[in-house]
Design a protein around this motif. Structure first.
Motif, PDB file in Angstrom:
ATOM      1  N   VAL A  71      12.917   2.178  31.455  1.00  0.00           N
ATOM      2  CA  VAL A  71      12.592   0.882  30.846  1.00  0.00           C
ATOM      3  C   VAL A  71      12.140   1.099  29.403  1.00  0.00           C
ATOM      4  O   VAL A  71      12.529   0.362  28.491  1.00  0.00           O
ATOM      5  CB  VAL A  71      11.477   0.161  31.645  1.00  0.00           C
ATOM      6  N   HIS A  72      11.354   2.139  29.210  1.00  0.00           N
ATOM      7  CA  HIS A  72      10.859   2.452  27.881  1.00  0.00           C
ATOM      8  C   HIS A  72      12.012   2.779  26.932  1.00  0.00           C
ATOM      9  O   HIS A  72      12.042   2.339  25.784  1.00  0.00           O
ATOM     10  CB  HIS A  72       9.879   3.625  27.969  1.00  0.00           C
ATOM     11  N   ALA A  73      12.969   3.519  27.441  1.00  0.00           N
ATOM     12  CA  ALA A  73      14.131   3.889  26.622  1.00  0.00           C
ATOM     13  C   ALA A  73      14.926   2.646  26.232  1.00  0.00           C
ATOM     14  O   ALA A  73      15.385   2.507  25.098  1.00  0.00           O
ATOM     15  CB  ALA A  73      15.018   4.875  27.382  1.00  0.00           C
ATOM     16  N   LEU A  74      15.070   1.728  27.186  1.00  0.00           N
ATOM     17  CA  LEU A  74      15.811   0.494  26.915  1.00  0.00           C
ATOM     18  C   LEU A  74      15.089  -0.340  25.857  1.00  0.00           C
ATOM     19  O   LEU A  74      15.711  -0.931  24.982  1.00  0.00           O
ATOM     20  CB  LEU A  74      15.941  -0.317  28.208  1.00  0.00           C
ATOM     21  N   LYS A  75      13.765  -0.350  25.942  1.00  0.00           N
ATOM     22  CA  LYS A  75      12.971  -1.262  25.123  1.00  0.00           C
ATOM     23  C   LYS A  75      12.560  -0.684  23.781  1.00  0.00           C
ATOM     24  O   LYS A  75      12.642  -1.348  22.761  1.00  0.00           O
ATOM     25  CB  LYS A  75      11.681  -1.580  25.888  1.00  0.00           C
ATOM     26  N   TYR A  76      12.090   0.536  23.805  1.00  0.00           N
ATOM     27  CA  TYR A  76      11.442   1.059  22.600  1.00  0.00           C
ATOM     28  C   TYR A  76      12.149   2.256  21.983  1.00  0.00           C
ATOM     29  O   TYR A  76      11.910   2.582  20.837  1.00  0.00           O
ATOM     30  CB  TYR A  76       9.999   1.458  22.913  1.00  0.00           C
ATOM     31  N   ALA A  77      12.969   2.932  22.748  1.00  0.00           N
ATOM     32  CA  ALA A  77      13.564   4.152  22.202  1.00  0.00           C
ATOM     33  C   ALA A  77      14.914   3.868  21.542  1.00  0.00           C
ATOM     34  O   ALA A  77      15.630   4.788  21.161  1.00  0.00           O
ATOM     35  CB  ALA A  77      13.711   5.205  23.301  1.00  0.00           C
ATOM     36  N   GLY A  78      15.240   2.563  21.423  1.00  0.00           N
ATOM     37  CA  GLY A  78      16.496   2.224  20.768  1.00  0.00           C
ATOM     38  C   GLY A  78      17.711   2.745  21.514  1.00  0.00           C
ATOM     39  O   GLY A  78      18.688   3.159  20.924  1.00  0.00           O
ATOM     40  N   LEU A  79      17.625   2.742  22.851  1.00  0.00           N
ATOM     41  CA  LEU A  79      18.742   3.236  23.661  1.00  0.00           C
ATOM     42  C   LEU A  79      19.356   2.101  24.480  1.00  0.00           C
ATOM     43  O   LEU A  79      19.332   2.150  25.709  1.00  0.00           O
ATOM     44  CB  LEU A  79      18.266   4.330  24.622  1.00  0.00           C
ATOM     45  N   LEU A 103      25.043 -15.663  33.574  1.00  0.00           N
ATOM     46  CA  LEU A 103      23.839 -14.875  33.351  1.00  0.00           C
ATOM     47  C   LEU A 103      23.144 -15.355  32.088  1.00  0.00           C
ATOM     48  O   LEU A 103      23.802 -15.629  31.081  1.00  0.00           O
ATOM     49  CB  LEU A 103      24.210 -13.391  33.202  1.00  0.00           C
ATOM     50  N   ILE A 104      21.821 -15.463  32.158  1.00  0.00           N
ATOM     51  CA  ILE A 104      21.045 -15.905  30.996  1.00  0.00           C
ATOM     52  C   ILE A 104      19.917 -14.913  30.742  1.00  0.00           C
ATOM     53  O   ILE A 104      18.974 -14.833  31.522  1.00  0.00           O
ATOM     54  CB  ILE A 104      20.468 -17.315  31.235  1.00  0.00           C
ATOM     55  N   PRO A 105      20.030 -14.116  29.675  1.00  0.00           N
ATOM     56  CA  PRO A 105      18.944 -13.176  29.376  1.00  0.00           C
ATOM     57  C   PRO A 105      17.701 -13.903  28.874  1.00  0.00           C
ATOM     58  O   PRO A 105      17.811 -14.921  28.178  1.00  0.00           O
ATOM     59  CB  PRO A 105      19.524 -12.286  28.268  1.00  0.00           C
ATOM     60  N   LEU A 113      12.773  -9.670  17.861  1.00  0.00           N
ATOM     61  CA  LEU A 113      14.207  -9.343  17.833  1.00  0.00           C
ATOM     62  C   LEU A 113      14.552  -8.597  16.545  1.00  0.00           C
ATOM     63  O   LEU A 113      15.323  -7.639  16.564  1.00  0.00           O
ATOM     64  CB  LEU A 113      15.031 -10.630  17.954  1.00  0.00           C
ATOM     65  N   ARG A 114      13.949  -9.047  15.432  1.00  0.00           N
ATOM     66  CA  ARG A 114      14.196  -8.371  14.144  1.00  0.00           C
ATOM     67  C   ARG A 114      13.667  -6.946  14.190  1.00  0.00           C
ATOM     68  O   ARG A 114      14.332  -6.010  13.750  1.00  0.00           O
ATOM     69  CB  ARG A 114      13.513  -9.138  13.009  1.00  0.00           C
ATOM     70  N   ASN A 119      18.027  -7.471  21.847  1.00  0.00           N
ATOM     71  CA  ASN A 119      17.236  -7.969  22.962  1.00  0.00           C
ATOM     72  C   ASN A 119      17.584  -7.141  24.198  1.00  0.00           C
ATOM     73  O   ASN A 119      18.724  -7.160  24.657  1.00  0.00           O
ATOM     74  CB  ASN A 119      17.549  -9.466  23.179  1.00  0.00           C
ATOM     75  N   GLN A 120      16.599  -6.440  24.739  1.00  0.00           N
ATOM     76  CA  GLN A 120      16.882  -5.545  25.873  1.00  0.00           C
ATOM     77  C   GLN A 120      17.385  -6.310  27.095  1.00  0.00           C
ATOM     78  O   GLN A 120      18.220  -5.797  27.852  1.00  0.00           O
ATOM     79  CB  GLN A 120      15.651  -4.698  26.218  1.00  0.00           C
ATOM     80  N   SER A 121      16.920  -7.549  27.278  1.00  0.00           N
ATOM     81  CA  SER A 121      17.385  -8.345  28.419  1.00  0.00           C
ATOM     82  C   SER A 121      18.849  -8.744  28.243  1.00  0.00           C
ATOM     83  O   SER A 121      19.607  -8.841  29.207  1.00  0.00           O
ATOM     84  CB  SER A 121      16.536  -9.598  28.580  1.00  0.00           C
TER      85      SER A 121
END
Ligand SMILES: [Zn+2]
Ligand SMILES: [Zn+2]
Length: 229
Positions: A71-79, A103-105, A113-114, A119-121
Motif C-alpha cells: 500500500v505504501h509503495a502504491l501511495k508514497y513510493a511513486g509505484l 468502477l469509481i475511484p 493529487l498535484r 490518484n492511487q485509487s
C-alpha cells in the motif's frame, strides 16, 4: 516487497509470489454489508449510518506488516504500477453485473493529487477495470475539500470529518436525465484501504443523492480496528 527478481512471465508484476502469499485474506464470518468481522454482541455498528443504496464493501487483505509495504509503495513510493498486483488480489471480491457496472475511484483533493502526481485509487480502479472488463468513471465524483488525516479518529468522528467532502459532477457527463441514468448502473467504489468505511460511505451518499440506487465498494486492504467490536 523483498526485491526478489520476478520470472519473465510475471513481467507486469512487482510483488514476488512469496510476498503475495503472505497477504492475509479477509474471510467470513463478516457483516454482510460492510465486510467487517461480526461484533460479539448485537448488530454491526460500523455500517449502521451508511446511505441505503450502499449495500456492500469487501476488502481483499488485512493491512498488516505484510500488506502495508505494498500500500505504501502504491501511495508514497511513486509505484503506481504495483496497482496490478493489488488488483489481482481483489478480482474475486465482486462479480460485476454484465454491461451495467462501472468502477469509481475515490478522488483525491486537488492539492494532494498535484503532490502525488496520480490518484492511487484511480490506478487500482484502472487495473481492476482491465481484469473485469468494465469501465472506470474518473470525473463523476469530485472531492470538494481536503479532509484532515484520519489516522487517530473514532468511527463517529471520521464520519463527521468527511461529511460533505464529495460532490457528483453530473454536468460534465452530458447525459440527459442523469439521475435516471445513474440508477441503471451498479456503481463500484474503489479505494486502497478501508478503515471505518467513512470515506466510502460519504462518497456513496453523494452518489445516492445524485440518483444512484446500487452502490458497492472494494478495497485492497482493511485496517484492523482493535477496540472496535
Ligand atoms: Zn518478495
Ligand atoms: Zn457492518
Amino acid at each position: 516487497m523483498c526485491h526478489a527478481l520476478l520470472a519473465p512471465r510475471e513481467a507486469r508484476r512487482l510483488v514476488c509470489p512469496v510476498c503475495r502469499q503472505r497477504w492475509k485474506a479477509v474471510r467470513p464470518p463478516w457483516c454482510q454489508r460492510c465486510g467487517q468481522p461480526e461484533p460479539h454482541f448485537g448488530p454491526c455498528r460500523l455500517c449502521v449510518e451508511w446511505p441505503a443504496a450502499f449495500s456492500s464493501v469487501r476488502s481483499a487483505v488485512w493491512l498488516d506488516e505484510n500488506a502495508r509495504p505494498a500500500v505504501h509503495a502504491l501511495k508514497y513510493a511513486g509505484l503506481p504500477r504495483i496497482a496490478d498486483d493489488l488488483a489481482a488480489a481483489m478480482t474475486k471480491l465482486q462479480s460485476p453485473a454484465d454491461g451495467a457496472s462501472v468502477l469509481i475511484p475515490i478522488p483525491l483533493a486537488k492539492k494532494r493529487l498535484r503532490e502525488r502526481g496520480y490518484n492511487q485509487s484511480e490506478m487500482l480502479a484502472r487495473a481492476l477495470a482491465r481484469q473485469w472488463r468494465i469501465p472506470v468513471l474518473v470525473d463523476l465524483v469530485a472531492r470538494t475539500r481536503e479532509t484532515p488525516t484520519q489516522t487517530a479518529l473514532t468511527p463517529a468522528t471520521r464520519l463527521a470529518n468527511v461529511a460533505g467532502a464529495f460532490e457528483v459532477r453530473n454536468v460534465k457527463c452530458g447525459m440527459r436525465n442523469f439521475a435516471f441514468q445513474l440508477s441503471t448502473f451498479e456503481l463500484i467504489l474503489v479505494d486502497d484501504v478501508f478503515t471505518t468505511g467513512a470515506t466510502l460511505a460519504e462518497a456513496a451518499r453523494a452518489l445516492e443523492q445524485a440518483g444512484a440506487t446500487r452502490i458497492e465498494g472494494v478495497t485492497f486492504a482493511r485496517a484492523v480496528i482493535p477496540d472496535f467490536t
